[in-house]
Structures are given as C-alpha cells and as structure tokens.
Design an enzyme around this catalytic site. Structure first.
Site, PDB file in Angstrom:
ATOM      1  N   HIS A  82       0.835  -1.201   0.000  1.00 20.36           N
ATOM      2  CA  HIS A  82       0.000   0.000   0.000  1.00 20.36           C
ATOM      3  C   HIS A  82       0.864   1.243   0.000  1.00 20.36           C
ATOM      4  O   HIS A  82       1.839   1.338   0.750  1.00 20.36           O
ATOM      5  CB  HIS A  82      -0.896   0.007   1.250  1.00 20.36           C
ATOM      6  CG  HIS A  82      -1.892   1.116   1.229  1.00 20.36           C
ATOM      7  ND1 HIS A  82      -3.101   1.005   0.583  1.00 20.36           N
ATOM      8  CD2 HIS A  82      -1.848   2.368   1.739  1.00 20.36           C
ATOM      9  CE1 HIS A  82      -3.752   2.145   0.702  1.00 20.36           C
ATOM     10  NE2 HIS A  82      -3.017   2.997   1.401  1.00 20.36           N
ATOM     11  N   ASP A 161     -14.498   4.218   8.423  1.00 26.04           N
ATOM     12  CA  ASP A 161     -13.423   4.974   7.752  1.00 26.04           C
ATOM     13  C   ASP A 161     -13.971   5.682   6.529  1.00 26.04           C
ATOM     14  O   ASP A 161     -13.594   6.821   6.241  1.00 26.04           O
ATOM     15  CB  ASP A 161     -12.269   4.044   7.361  1.00 26.04           C
ATOM     16  CG  ASP A 161     -11.246   4.811   6.530  1.00 26.04           C
ATOM     17  OD1 ASP A 161     -10.611   5.716   7.093  1.00 26.04           O
ATOM     18  OD2 ASP A 161     -11.119   4.554   5.318  1.00 26.04           O
ATOM     19  N   ARG A 168     -13.158  14.125   6.532  1.00 23.13           N
ATOM     20  CA  ARG A 168     -11.807  14.708   6.660  1.00 23.13           C
ATOM     21  C   ARG A 168     -11.409  15.419   5.376  1.00 23.13           C
ATOM     22  O   ARG A 168     -10.805  16.490   5.399  1.00 23.13           O
ATOM     23  CB  ARG A 168     -10.790  13.598   6.995  1.00 23.13           C
ATOM     24  CG  ARG A 168     -10.922  13.085   8.421  1.00 23.13           C
ATOM     25  CD  ARG A 168     -10.160  11.783   8.592  1.00 23.13           C
ATOM     26  NE  ARG A 168      -8.762  11.951   8.305  1.00 23.13           N
ATOM     27  CZ  ARG A 168      -7.976  11.004   7.784  1.00 23.13           C
ATOM     28  NH1 ARG A 168      -8.477   9.815   7.501  1.00 23.13           N
ATOM     29  NH2 ARG A 168      -6.714  11.243   7.554  1.00 23.13           N
ATOM     30  N   SER A 183      -6.772   5.026   9.420  1.00 22.30           N
ATOM     31  CA  SER A 183      -7.578   4.888   8.204  1.00 22.30           C
ATOM     32  C   SER A 183      -6.984   3.796   7.306  1.00 22.30           C
ATOM     33  O   SER A 183      -7.682   2.885   6.848  1.00 22.30           O
ATOM     34  CB  SER A 183      -7.607   6.248   7.490  1.00 22.30           C
ATOM     35  OG  SER A 183      -8.049   6.128   6.176  1.00 22.30           O
ATOM     36  N   LYS A 187      -8.179  -0.604   6.958  1.00 22.66           N
ATOM     37  CA  LYS A 187      -8.541  -1.218   5.672  1.00 22.66           C
ATOM     38  C   LYS A 187      -7.580  -2.356   5.322  1.00 22.66           C
ATOM     39  O   LYS A 187      -7.983  -3.382   4.788  1.00 22.66           O
ATOM     40  CB  LYS A 187      -8.549  -0.157   4.571  1.00 22.66           C
ATOM     41  CG  LYS A 187      -9.749   0.787   4.698  1.00 22.66           C
ATOM     42  CD  LYS A 187      -9.729   1.911   3.695  1.00 22.66           C
ATOM     43  CE  LYS A 187      -8.659   2.924   3.981  1.00 22.66           C
ATOM     44  NZ  LYS A 187      -8.865   4.260   3.459  1.00 22.66           N
TER      45      LYS A 187
HETATM   46  N1  URA Z   1      -5.240   7.061   2.415  1.00 25.75           N
HETATM   47  C1  URA Z   1      -6.221   6.595   3.220  1.00 25.75           C
HETATM   48  O1  URA Z   1      -6.854   5.578   2.916  1.00 25.75           O
HETATM   49  N2  URA Z   1      -6.485   7.250   4.355  1.00 25.75           N
HETATM   50  C2  URA Z   1      -5.826   8.369   4.732  1.00 25.75           C
HETATM   51  O2  URA Z   1      -6.121   8.922   5.778  1.00 25.75           O
HETATM   52  C3  URA Z   1      -4.800   8.858   3.876  1.00 25.75           C
HETATM   53  C4  URA Z   1      -4.515   8.179   2.712  1.00 25.75           C
END
Ligand code: URA
Length: 434
Positions: A82, A161, A168, A183, A187
């Site tokens: 990621h 999220d 956000r 966040s 995931k």
């Molecule tokens: N990517 C995400 O999934 N969440 C964040 O807060 C920042 C980048």
C-alpha cells in the site's frame, strides 16, 4: 457518554479511553453522531494528536465497524502492499507480478484516485476490459491459479473509515498521523493479508510533507499492524518529484509495462525493487539482500511482465496495448510545455502536478464520475536536469484541448529554476521493519 465531552477532552489534549473511541466509531457507523461533532473531533485530533494506544484503538474500532475479507480459500501466506498516496506512483503493476513470480501470493484490494493522488483501480481499469469487481470465488481462484489479483475495495470494509475519510477530505483534517495510520491500517487489516508492505510518501506531493514525520507515520503503522499479528514493513520514499516519467492512468500502465520489459526509470525501479524485496523478506522467502537481487532479476528478465499480463487477462483485461507499444492509444491532443528559462530545474511541486493531471481530465469531477483514462502527462525533465528555453519539460495529453491552457499555467507555476545545480534527495529516505 456524550460526544460533546469527548470533543472537549481532546481539545484539551487529553487521551480518549478505549470505551470513548469505541463509542465514537459506533456512533459514526450507525449515524447517531452528527457530522459536525465528528468533524470537530477530527480537527481536535489533528491539532492535539493521539498516542499509540488511541491510534490502535481507533484502527481496531474502524476495522470492527464492517466486514473483513475471508481469504481462507487461498492457502499459504497472502501479501499486500500500500502506498500512502502519490503522483505517478504506479508501483503496484510492477511489484505485484514481481513477488507473485517469486512464489508469494498477492491478494490485494485497492482504491481509486483521492484528491491530487492517483488510484490503482483507475489505472488497472485503463486496460480495456479489466474487471476490478470479482466475486470472492473469482478473487480466490485468480490468486490460487495466477498468484495475484487486485480488486476494488468493497463498501462493506471499514464503513466508519469511509464516512470519516469523506468528512476529513471536506474539513481539511486529512493530515494527522494517527488519522492516516488508523484509516489505512483498518482497511489493510480488513483486507486479510498476512504480509503488508507500506510505501509511506513524504514531500510536496504527499499528505505528509516532512520525511521525519513520514518515518513516525511508518513506525506507527508498523506497530499497529504487528500488534494485530501481521508482518508489516515500510519504506519512506520521496514524493518531492513525481516517480518515473508517466502521470496518468493509461500512461502509467504503459510505463509499468516498459519497466517490466527492461526499460525502467531508475527512481521507479529502485522503489519497486525495495517494495518487492520487503514483501519477500517479510514472507520469510529470503534475507533482504537476496530479496533485492531476486526482485531486480525478476523485473528485468521479463518474467514479471508475463505475470502482469496473465493477471490482467484473468480479470478480463485485453493486454494487446501493453504487449505492443505500437498499438498503444494516446489522447487525441498533446501539448508541449517548454522550459521557462535557461538553468536547472530545482523544484517541482508534485501536488500541483497531480492537480494539473486532474484538470486534463484524469481526475473525477463528481464522486461517482468517470475519468479520461488517456489524459495525463509525461515528465521529460525532472529536478536536477539542466534545461534551455527550447527544451520540452512535459508533454500534456487530453481528449479536450480546451483543458490545456489552465493546466499548463498551473504546471508552469509548479516548476522552480535555479542557476546552480540543486541537490536531489535520494528517492528512498529510510526503511522500517525490513
Ligand atoms: N489514504 C487513506 O486511505 N487514508 C488516509 O487517511 C490517507 C490516505
């Protein structure tokens, strides 16, 4: 418990208890906490921070807010990678087939473009026919037979999220290490992989500008992942210069194919090798030095290119354009941006480059809107390069030539020149946990 008291407590810089964090996330998920109170708490967290325990609690609460992927139909270790978000940052189509060619299975869930940053799913969809929504059976079958599959994250994963991220994005509260870490890690944990390799970006095109803050973010994410029983490592890499030369969905897929056919920009190759090597090391396949060698050889030998095509074809993609550069489609209009003066390029504001890419049609203008897969830009000259006014610095591509003017002005303002050759920072700043 009252949300008002939680906001007040965080505003005073105090730590929230596990029960308070669970109460908040539950209220976000079931819609009983109004957006204004959630946004106020997010702002208080941005300003006052969260300690490790709070960030971990927030991650686990968001993880528990939805379903987790069941990867039990895929035997053995499963890996994922990621990036925290960048421009021209398409490492997935290089790294995933590389580690899969080395015998490590990849079951990956990815997102779409966010703000000025690109998204893997949009890039994969630029390959005609590619399906990014597979049934759980199709996903498991593809990973089991090909060794890798990449699908779009489903809405049932971490719904808290999803809501908080949208808030956000709307309230200038993305930039907080605790919020970014929770966040992303909620995931990643929900996606079910055993091995998680993170590319934490810093610089003008990243959500975190300072490399030491990015290192702290990487450490926090590694600690959260390890606490949840996963093997997690990270690199901290520069987003002060776009990675490679291509910025745009189809253009980045073409570049990834070229890298896998032996024609690689040095910076992108370095990041891809390090990410693949980290995954192989974390999976226990070999030590980091042997893993770097193995990853580089696999990329340069063309073996991983065969694997990329196999994966895309298994997901319905037509790889003719990737395999045959002369058949590639480009946007009907192109515009050459010339250097503004004689000298060196001393700085490129990568966030501005990402925004200009969006203005050329590569970004969404509506939440559920489409993108022009062929729009984007090729960066010919980068930070540290010497230029004269006749030199083309970038080539812009769009399906609508009316979009060039505004994007070109933005790009001109994004580039700074100097008389002296500038120092170009290394592309990889540090590693954590590998
Ligand atoms: N990517 C995400 O999934 N969440 C964040 O807060 C920042 C980048």
């Amino acid at each position: 418990m009252r949300m008002y008291d939680l906001i007040h407590k965080k505003k005073e810089g105090k730590a929230l208890s596990t029960e308070e964090i669970n109460y908040f996330v539950k209220g976000v998920t079931d819609g009983t906490i109004p957006d204004c109170q959630s946004a106020a708490l997010m702002m208080a967290v941005c300003l006052k921070g969260m300690d490790d325990r709070e960030a971990t609690d927030l991650t686990l609460a968001m993880l528990a807010s939805g379903e987790s992927a069941d990867l039990s139909a895929i035997p053995g270790l499963k890996a994922d990678k990621h990036s925290t978000g960048g421009v021209g940052d398409s490492t997935t189509p290089v790294v995933i087939p590389t580690v899969a060619s080395c015998g490590l299975k990849v079951a990956k869930m990815s997102g779409r473009a966010l703000g000025h940053t690109g998204g893997t799913i949009d890039k994969l969809e630029s390959v005609p026919g590619t399906r990014v929504e597979l049934t759980p059976e199709e996903f498991a079958n593809t990973v089991n037979t090909v060794g890798a599959a990449v699908i779009a994250q489903t809405g049932t994963l971490c719904p808290a999220d999803k809501k908080l991220y949208a808030l956000r994005d709307f309230t200038a509260t993305v930039e907080s290490n605790a919020l970014i870490a929770s966040s992303i890690m909620s995931k990643k944990l929900a996606s079910g992989a055993d091995v998680i390799m993170l590319d934490v970006k810093y610089g003008s095109g990243a959500f975190v500008k300072d490399p030491e803050d990015a290192r702290e973010l990487a450490r926090l994410m590694v600690r959260i992942g390890e606490g949840a029983g996963r093997r997690v490592g990270a690199i901290i890499s520069s987003m002060d210069v776009p990675l490679g030369h291509a910025v745009g969905n189809a253009l980045e897929m073409y570049e990834a194919s070229d890298i896998l056919c032996g024609n690689a920009p040095a910076d992108k190759l370095e990041v891809c090798v390090e990410l693949a090597a980290g995954m192989l090391k974390l999976a226990g396949i070999c030590d980091i030095e042997s893993a770097r060698k193995m990853a580089k050889e696999t990329i340069l030998s063309g073996k991983a290119f065969g694997k990329l095509c196999e994966m895309l074809e298994a997901q319905g993609g037509d790889t003719t354009e990737l395999r045959n550069p002369e058949k590639r489609r480009y946007a009907p209009y192109r515009y050459e941006l010339k250097a503004a003066r004689e000298g060196y390029i001393s700085f490129m504001n990568t966030e501005e480059i990402g925004l200009a890419e969006g203005m050329l049609g590569a970004g969404r203008t509506a939440l559920d809107g489409g993108v022009d897969y062929l729009a984007g830009l090729e960066i010919i000259k980068k930070t540290g390069d010497k230029v004269s006014p006749d030199d083309t610095v970038m080539v812009l591509y769009s399906s609508d030539k009316a979009l060039f003017d505004a994007a070109a002005r933005r790009l001109e303002n994004a580039i700074t020149y100097s008389d002296e050759k500038p120092e170009v920072p290394p592309v990889i700043y540090a590693t954590v946990g590998i």
